[in-house]
Each structure stands twice: as C-alpha cells, then as structure tokens.
Write a protein that holds these residues in place. Structure first.
Motif, PDB file in Angstrom:
ATOM      1  N   LEU A 432       0.850  -1.189   0.000  1.00 70.03           N
ATOM      2  CA  LEU A 432       0.000   0.000   0.000  1.00 70.03           C
ATOM      3  C   LEU A 432       0.885   1.238   0.000  1.00 70.03           C
ATOM      4  O   LEU A 432       1.807   1.356   0.813  1.00 70.03           O
ATOM      5  CB  LEU A 432      -0.907   0.018   1.234  1.00 70.03           C
ATOM      6  CG  LEU A 432      -1.963  -1.075   1.305  1.00 70.03           C
ATOM      7  CD1 LEU A 432      -2.557  -1.129   2.706  1.00 70.03           C
ATOM      8  CD2 LEU A 432      -3.054  -0.828   0.272  1.00 70.03           C
ATOM      9  N   GLU A 433       0.587   2.154  -0.899  1.00 72.55           N
ATOM     10  CA  GLU A 433       1.263   3.449  -0.904  1.00 72.55           C
ATOM     11  C   GLU A 433       0.295   4.478  -0.333  1.00 72.55           C
ATOM     12  O   GLU A 433      -0.644   4.903  -1.005  1.00 72.55           O
ATOM     13  CB  GLU A 433       1.653   3.850  -2.326  1.00 72.55           C
ATOM     14  CG  GLU A 433       3.000   3.358  -2.764  1.00 72.55           C
ATOM     15  CD  GLU A 433       3.430   4.004  -4.066  1.00 72.55           C
ATOM     16  OE1 GLU A 433       4.641   4.243  -4.237  1.00 72.55           O
ATOM     17  OE2 GLU A 433       2.575   4.274  -4.936  1.00 72.55           O
ATOM     18  N   SER A 434       0.521   4.842   0.912  1.00 72.84           N
ATOM     19  CA  SER A 434      -0.351   5.848   1.524  1.00 72.84           C
ATOM     20  C   SER A 434       0.439   7.058   1.985  1.00 72.84           C
ATOM     21  O   SER A 434      -0.107   7.943   2.636  1.00 72.84           O
ATOM     22  CB  SER A 434      -1.113   5.240   2.705  1.00 72.84           C
ATOM     23  OG  SER A 434      -0.215   4.708   3.647  1.00 72.84           O
ATOM     24  N   GLN A 435       1.750   7.090   1.647  1.00 69.33           N
ATOM     25  CA  GLN A 435       2.585   8.222   2.019  1.00 69.33           C
ATOM     26  C   GLN A 435       3.421   8.653   0.825  1.00 69.33           C
ATOM     27  O   GLN A 435       3.893   7.826   0.046  1.00 69.33           O
ATOM     28  CB  GLN A 435       3.521   7.845   3.169  1.00 69.33           C
ATOM     29  CG  GLN A 435       2.809   7.450   4.442  1.00 69.33           C
ATOM     30  CD  GLN A 435       3.791   7.311   5.587  1.00 69.33           C
ATOM     31  OE1 GLN A 435       4.408   8.281   6.003  1.00 69.33           O
ATOM     32  NE2 GLN A 435       3.940   6.108   6.086  1.00 69.33           N
ATOM     33  N   PHE A 436       3.608   9.943   0.708  1.00 69.78           N
ATOM     34  CA  PHE A 436       4.565  10.465  -0.253  1.00 69.78           C
ATOM     35  C   PHE A 436       5.978  10.276   0.299  1.00 69.78           C
ATOM     36  O   PHE A 436       6.185  10.019   1.478  1.00 69.78           O
ATOM     37  CB  PHE A 436       4.306  11.958  -0.516  1.00 69.78           C
ATOM     38  CG  PHE A 436       3.126  12.211  -1.410  1.00 69.78           C
ATOM     39  CD1 PHE A 436       3.250  12.058  -2.788  1.00 69.78           C
ATOM     40  CD2 PHE A 436       1.905  12.598  -0.882  1.00 69.78           C
ATOM     41  CE1 PHE A 436       2.180  12.290  -3.627  1.00 69.78           C
ATOM     42  CE2 PHE A 436       0.826  12.841  -1.715  1.00 69.78           C
ATOM     43  CZ  PHE A 436       0.960  12.680  -3.090  1.00 69.78           C
ATOM     44  N   HIS A 437       6.965  10.389  -0.585  1.00 72.63           N
ATOM     45  CA  HIS A 437       8.391  10.403  -0.192  1.00 72.63           C
ATOM     46  C   HIS A 437       8.780   9.118   0.548  1.00 72.63           C
ATOM     47  O   HIS A 437       9.570   9.137   1.488  1.00 72.63           O
ATOM     48  CB  HIS A 437       8.694  11.625   0.680  1.00 72.63           C
ATOM     49  CG  HIS A 437       8.193  12.914   0.117  1.00 72.63           C
ATOM     50  ND1 HIS A 437       8.567  13.380  -1.122  1.00 72.63           N
ATOM     51  CD2 HIS A 437       7.316  13.832   0.623  1.00 72.63           C
ATOM     52  CE1 HIS A 437       7.965  14.534  -1.366  1.00 72.63           C
ATOM     53  NE2 HIS A 437       7.188  14.824  -0.339  1.00 72.63           N
ATOM     54  N   SER A 438       8.250   7.998   0.101  1.00 74.57           N
ATOM     55  CA  SER A 438       8.576   6.749   0.786  1.00 74.57           C
ATOM     56  C   SER A 438      10.059   6.409   0.687  1.00 74.57           C
ATOM     57  O   SER A 438      10.629   5.839   1.614  1.00 74.57           O
ATOM     58  CB  SER A 438       7.726   5.604   0.224  1.00 74.57           C
ATOM     59  OG  SER A 438       7.916   5.478  -1.177  1.00 74.57           O
ATOM     60  N   ASP A 439      10.704   6.764  -0.447  1.00 78.58           N
ATOM     61  CA  ASP A 439      12.135   6.504  -0.568  1.00 78.58           C
ATOM     62  C   ASP A 439      12.918   7.244   0.508  1.00 78.58           C
ATOM     63  O   ASP A 439      13.853   6.703   1.114  1.00 78.58           O
ATOM     64  CB  ASP A 439      12.646   6.932  -1.948  1.00 78.58           C
ATOM     65  CG  ASP A 439      12.182   5.993  -3.045  1.00 78.58           C
ATOM     66  OD1 ASP A 439      11.335   5.132  -2.747  1.00 78.58           O
ATOM     67  OD2 ASP A 439      12.661   6.129  -4.185  1.00 78.58           O
ATOM     68  N   ASP A 440      12.546   8.515   0.746  1.00 77.91           N
ATOM     69  CA  ASP A 440      13.241   9.294   1.768  1.00 77.91           C
ATOM     70  C   ASP A 440      12.980   8.719   3.159  1.00 77.91           C
ATOM     71  O   ASP A 440      13.890   8.621   3.985  1.00 77.91           O
ATOM     72  CB  ASP A 440      12.797  10.755   1.724  1.00 77.91           C
ATOM     73  CG  ASP A 440      13.269  11.455   0.457  1.00 77.91           C
ATOM     74  OD1 ASP A 440      14.278  11.000  -0.121  1.00 77.91           O
ATOM     75  OD2 ASP A 440      12.630  12.437   0.059  1.00 77.91           O
ATOM     76  N   LEU A 441      11.729   8.359   3.409  1.00 77.51           N
ATOM     77  CA  LEU A 441      11.391   7.785   4.718  1.00 77.51           C
ATOM     78  C   LEU A 441      12.115   6.466   4.943  1.00 77.51           C
ATOM     79  O   LEU A 441      12.478   6.135   6.075  1.00 77.51           O
ATOM     80  CB  LEU A 441       9.885   7.588   4.822  1.00 77.51           C
ATOM     81  CG  LEU A 441       9.039   8.867   4.867  1.00 77.51           C
ATOM     82  CD1 LEU A 441       7.565   8.525   4.754  1.00 77.51           C
ATOM     83  CD2 LEU A 441       9.313   9.645   6.149  1.00 77.51           C
ATOM     84  N   ALA A 442      12.331   5.701   3.883  1.00 77.55           N
ATOM     85  CA  ALA A 442      12.994   4.412   4.016  1.00 77.55           C
ATOM     86  C   ALA A 442      14.430   4.554   4.501  1.00 77.55           C
ATOM     87  O   ALA A 442      14.986   3.615   5.082  1.00 77.55           O
ATOM     88  CB  ALA A 442      12.971   3.671   2.684  1.00 77.55           C
TER      89      ALA A 442
END
Length: 571
Positions: A432-442
């Motif tokens: 599920l993609e429910s957030q923007f900037h997932s790469d940065d958060l990772a």
C-alpha cells in the motif's frame, strides 16, 4: 586402419589435444583450409564411449558445422566442409541421449583449431589448446532414451557470480531449489559467470549435482575481453562447453540455443574495463537456423534460447539490450509454432512481437518472447537474509529466481516462475502506498519497510492510498483484480513504474547495493485506489491474478483502516 576420434562422456569437447589424435596422413597435411570433416553417428550400445564392432551407425541424424546441416546416410556417415577454427557437432535427435561428463555437461561437438587460440591475444583465461590436424573420422555416439511429449525444462539465466561467495549464493538458492524439480534437462541462457572465467570449474561441479543434462549459452560476461572482435571472444567458453551455438531435439520439440552477443572489442582499448557488444545473430548463425528448420517439420514446436532479448521494455532500440537482427530470425520462424526466451536485463518480461520484431502484437501470429528472471536478481545486491545470503530482489521488483518450461503433447508450452529464496513461493507482492516520499522515509534508521507499505492506514488517507501489486511473472495478457472482504472484484490497471518496495529497499540498504543497481520501471505492476467508502476496521484484501497462460493466482493482506491518524509509521 584410419585414426578416429569419438567424443565421450569422459573427455571434454575442446580438449582434443589431450586425446593424442593421430594425423590423417601425409596427403591431408596442410590442407586444412577448405578441408572436409567426415565421421559416423552411431548407437553406443555398450556405453563405452568409443565405437565398438557391434555399434551400428544411425541414419537420418543431423550434423552441422555451424552453418550447413546434413543428414547421416544409411550407415550413419556424414561429410561436411570445415575450415580452420571451425566446429562440427551432432544435433541430438528425439529418443536419444548425448554423452555427459562428470558434471553432467553434454558433449556433442568437436572444435577444430589446429593452432589453438592465438597466443598473441594473451588471454587472461585459458582458451583452446592446439587440436592438431583434422582426424580422419570424427564420430558421435548416442544412446537410446525414453522421451515422451510431456516434459519440463529448467531455465536459468544470469547466475552471474562475481566471487566465490556469490557462487555460494548460487549453490544455496537456485541450485538447491532446482534439485527438487523433476525435469528432462536444464539450460543457462548466458552470463554463467561475471567476467571471472576461472570460476567455470567450480560452477560446473556445483551445477552438475542437480543431476540433469545442462546446456549453456554464453553471455556478455562470459567473453574473452582481450579479443579484438567477435572471432576469438568465446575461446574460454568453447574450451569449457564446446560449440557456442547449437540445436537439439527432445520429445519432438526443436531447441535452438543461440549466441547473440556480438563482441565489438574492449570498451576503452583495455580489456580490464570490459567490452562493447551488441545483440546480433549474424549471417552464419541465421544460415544455421534456416538449415535446421529446413530439416524440421513445420508443425514441430520450436523453442529458441538466447542471452540478449529480442526486445526489452528497458530499451527496445538499444543494441546492447535488444537484438538488432531479430526480424531476420522471426522471418525464419514465421508460420511455425514457436516461443523464445532470453535473459541479460535482470528483469522479467513477456513480449508479443509482430513480424518486424515490434512488441505489442495481439494476433495469433504474434511471437511470444519471455525475458527470464535472473538467478542473481540485482546482481546479488541487497541486505542479507537470515542465512547471510543477499536478498537480491531484481530491479523490477521480482525476487531472484528461475523458470520451468513445461511442454505438453510435444506442442503446447507454459512457463512458471520459481523464486529461488522465497520460502512461500509467492507469485506476487502486495503493498500500500499511503505516504509520499517513501524513498526518503525508508532511509530513516527507525523505519520498518513493511510498516511503511502496509497497515494500519489512517481513515483520512485510505481513499488516497494506492494498492500496488507486483505479479512477478506478469505481462500484457495478465489481468489483476482485488476485493475487500466479500465485496465485488475491482479491476486493477497495469502501470509501468518502479516497484515502491524495492525502491525503498535499495534506498535503505544502499551500502549493500552494487553501484549500478537502481529500481527500474517494471512491466508487471498493477495499481488501484482503495475504495472511497472503505470503513474503519480490519478487512481482508484479496488479490486474484490471471497470468499469461490463463492460470489463476491468489494472495492477500490484512488491511487495517483506523479512525484518526493511526499510530505513527515505522514505530
């Protein structure tokens, strides 16, 4: 009495010098250019590896010099032109088996290089020792074998170990998994190694324990980079495996194993930096294909294996990623039941090509080309699993693995994807993609990736959340749908984009990622928004995928939708 050479299961194909061959006689000395090779294909009844007085010749068996193809006569004899640096090989007929060496590598070819590999090349890895004058008779022994029209073939591509440690990974993942699969034989479609050709010996010993005849094609990382062009770019490969391209029949099916890595020379004039190449069969190899097909019934299924794809989603017009003369091959195959496979791109793709080799064809005459999942995935990149082996998720999101080709009735085919390390053997990943900037958060040290791409989802974000399904072996004829609980199935849309989980994985574990590896747009991603009316609560989210062959695959996740903001992600 004439001197003969017979290829046996105890002798390597290219090790002809070690066989202490006697010359053909003074009259034949020095007449190598434009010479002829003759010999007999016979039934090796005693399994001795050399023709005995009770071993009859086999008629109507195909033999080739890599260009012309002839049939043996009623006594099993053949005759072919053969030049210096030539080869001659038998094309295994259905109902017979080839001799194999101790590592289950089939031995079916004789390489004729009187002077061996050119010493002036100063090859880093040994090439072919001088074979001396052409023997008076080059014979091929075959043994009868039971073959039906229903059989499986294990398909590897790009195991590509760069070191002894990565060869351990090959052993403990794909090889171990393949040992439990019943099949007639196996094929590795190139990049057997990753430039260090000294690993062939250990690689072959490991692969040999699968217990099946195993055929090999060279890739762009199986080259002798010291060669100035394609002519001597396969010297080590030929010494180890024999003919660089060839054919065989099994269960009434013709298999063409082709070499379409055309070497153009060292990248910067220095072999240490690798080499330049393009995808090309070339005129001689296409003439061989045409000659084999001329001797093959038009109703017979033809399976073609190569390293560089005919066409790829990553670069259909890039000559280093696709085959520039694919239209010539497709013209030869036209009107026949056929299918082809390749590797090289470390992606998994299905293409349906028109007569000009363009993807996207939909009619019954479209040629199905399958780019296979790489055994090494992302070149053995990624964090270690619980065994200490690199997770190696491919750059299009598919876990590293291989495929099994199933032939039924000698005419119908399917393939199935086998993950090499995934314990559950799953065919898809649901996130599920429910957030923007997932790469940065990772990249944040306290972020757990599955928490980033799974439940819980705040109710306020649910309608904006994207369901992303990676069907690892999906293609243009695959359809995907999902449902919440017992609700009606909802369609998903095939979307060319990177796999968000793998993109985040590469971002989080950048130190374990090889420098050139990045998430690429995938050809097997499906997306859909969650329903706007989804209520807070705990839901069963089910996904159904119908694959390229009409088979149904099911998987699912538990979706928690929470009122308010929910708990913080990654904690």
């Amino acid at each position: 009495m004439t001197e003969r050479i017979t290829l046996t299961r105890r002798e390597t194909v290219a090790g002809a010098a070690a066989l202490a061959l006697a010359p053909r006689g003074a009259g034949a000395q020095g007449a190598e250019v434009g010479a002829e090779v003759t010999g007999v294909v016979y039934e090796d009844r005693a399994g001795r590896g050399r023709r005995g007085p009770d071993d009859p010749g086999l008629p109507d068996v195909l033999v080739s010099n890599g260009r012309e193809v002839v049939r043996t006569d009623t006594q099993g004899r053949y005759r072919l032109p053969l030049s210096d640096e030539g080869m001659v090989f038998v094309i295994k007929p259905s109902g017979y088996a080839l001799p194999r060496d101790a590592d289950n590598i089939p031995r079916f070819a004789y390489l004729h290089q009187p002077n061996g590999s050119p010493a002036a090349l100063s090859l880093r890895y040994p090439g072919i020792a001088p074979t001396g004058p052409l023997p008076a008779s080059v014979d091929f022994g075959l043994t009868p074998a039971q073959e039906g029209g229903d059989f499986d073939v294990i398909l590897f591509t790009d195991p590509q170990p760069e070191s002894q440690t990565e060869l351990d990974y090959v052993r403990d993942t794909a090889v171990t998994r393949a040992m439990g699969i019943e099949a007639a034989f196996g094929i590795t479609a190139g990049d057997v190694l990753f430039d260090d050709l000294s690993l062939y010996g250990r690689h072959n010993r490991i692969m040999g324990r699968i217990g099946l005849p195993w055929f090999h094609i060279g890739g762009n990382h199986d080259l002798n980079f010291e060669a100035t062009d394609a002519r001597h770019s396969r010297e080590t490969f030929k010494r180890v495996y024999g003919a660089p391209y060839y054919a065989l029949h099994h269960g009434g099916v013709l298999f063409l194993l082709l070499d379409n890595v055309h070497y153009l020379g060292a990248a910067t004039g220095t072999p240490e930096r690798g080499g330049r190449y393009e995808g090309r069969f070339g005129e001689a190899q296409l003439a061989f294909v045409e000659a084999v097909l001329r001797e093959t019934p038009r109703e017979s299924l033809v399976v073609v294996a190569m390293h560089i794809p005919l066409a790829t989603d990553l670069g259909p017009d890039d000559p280093s990623l696709s085959t520039v003369d694919r239209q010539s091959l497709l013209r030869l195959l036209a009107g026949r039941p056929c299918f082809s496979v390749s590797g090289h791109t470390h992606t998994t793709e299905h293409h349906y090509l028109d007569a000009a080799g363009r993807p996207g064809a939909t009619g019954p005459d479209a040629h199905h080309h399958h780019v296979l999942t790489a055994v090494s995935g992302s070149w053995w990149s990624g964090p270690p699993d619980r065994r200490g082996i690199a997770t190696a998720d491919s750059r299009d999101g598919a876990p590293h693995g291989f495929h099994v080709l199933s032939i039924r009735g000698g005419r119908h085919y399917t393939t199935r994807y086998v993950p090499a390390s995934e314990d559950a053997g799953r065919q898809m990943r649901i996130v599920l993609e429910s957030q923007f900037h997932s790469d940065d958060l990772a990249r944040l040290p306290d972020t757990r990736l599955y928490a980033l791409f799974g439940s819980p989802v705040p109710a306020e974000s649910a309608a904006a959340s994207l369901l992303v399904v990676n069907v690892f072996d999906g293609g243009p004829r695959t359809s995907v749908r999902f449902r919440i609980g017992d609700g009606a199935p909802l369609p998903m849309t095939r979307t060319r984009r990177p796999d968000p989980f793998v993109a985040a994985l590469y971002a989080r574990f950048s130190a374990a990622r090889k420098s050139w590896v990045k998430a690429e747009p995938s050809s097997h991603i499906w997306t859909a928004r969650l329903p706007r009316d989804i209520a807070p609560g705990t839901h069963r989210l089910s996904v159904e995928a119908t694959d390229e062959y009409g088979r149904l695959h099911r998987d699912g996740i538990v979706l928690e939708v929470v009122a308010g903001e929910g708990r913080p992600r990654g904690i």
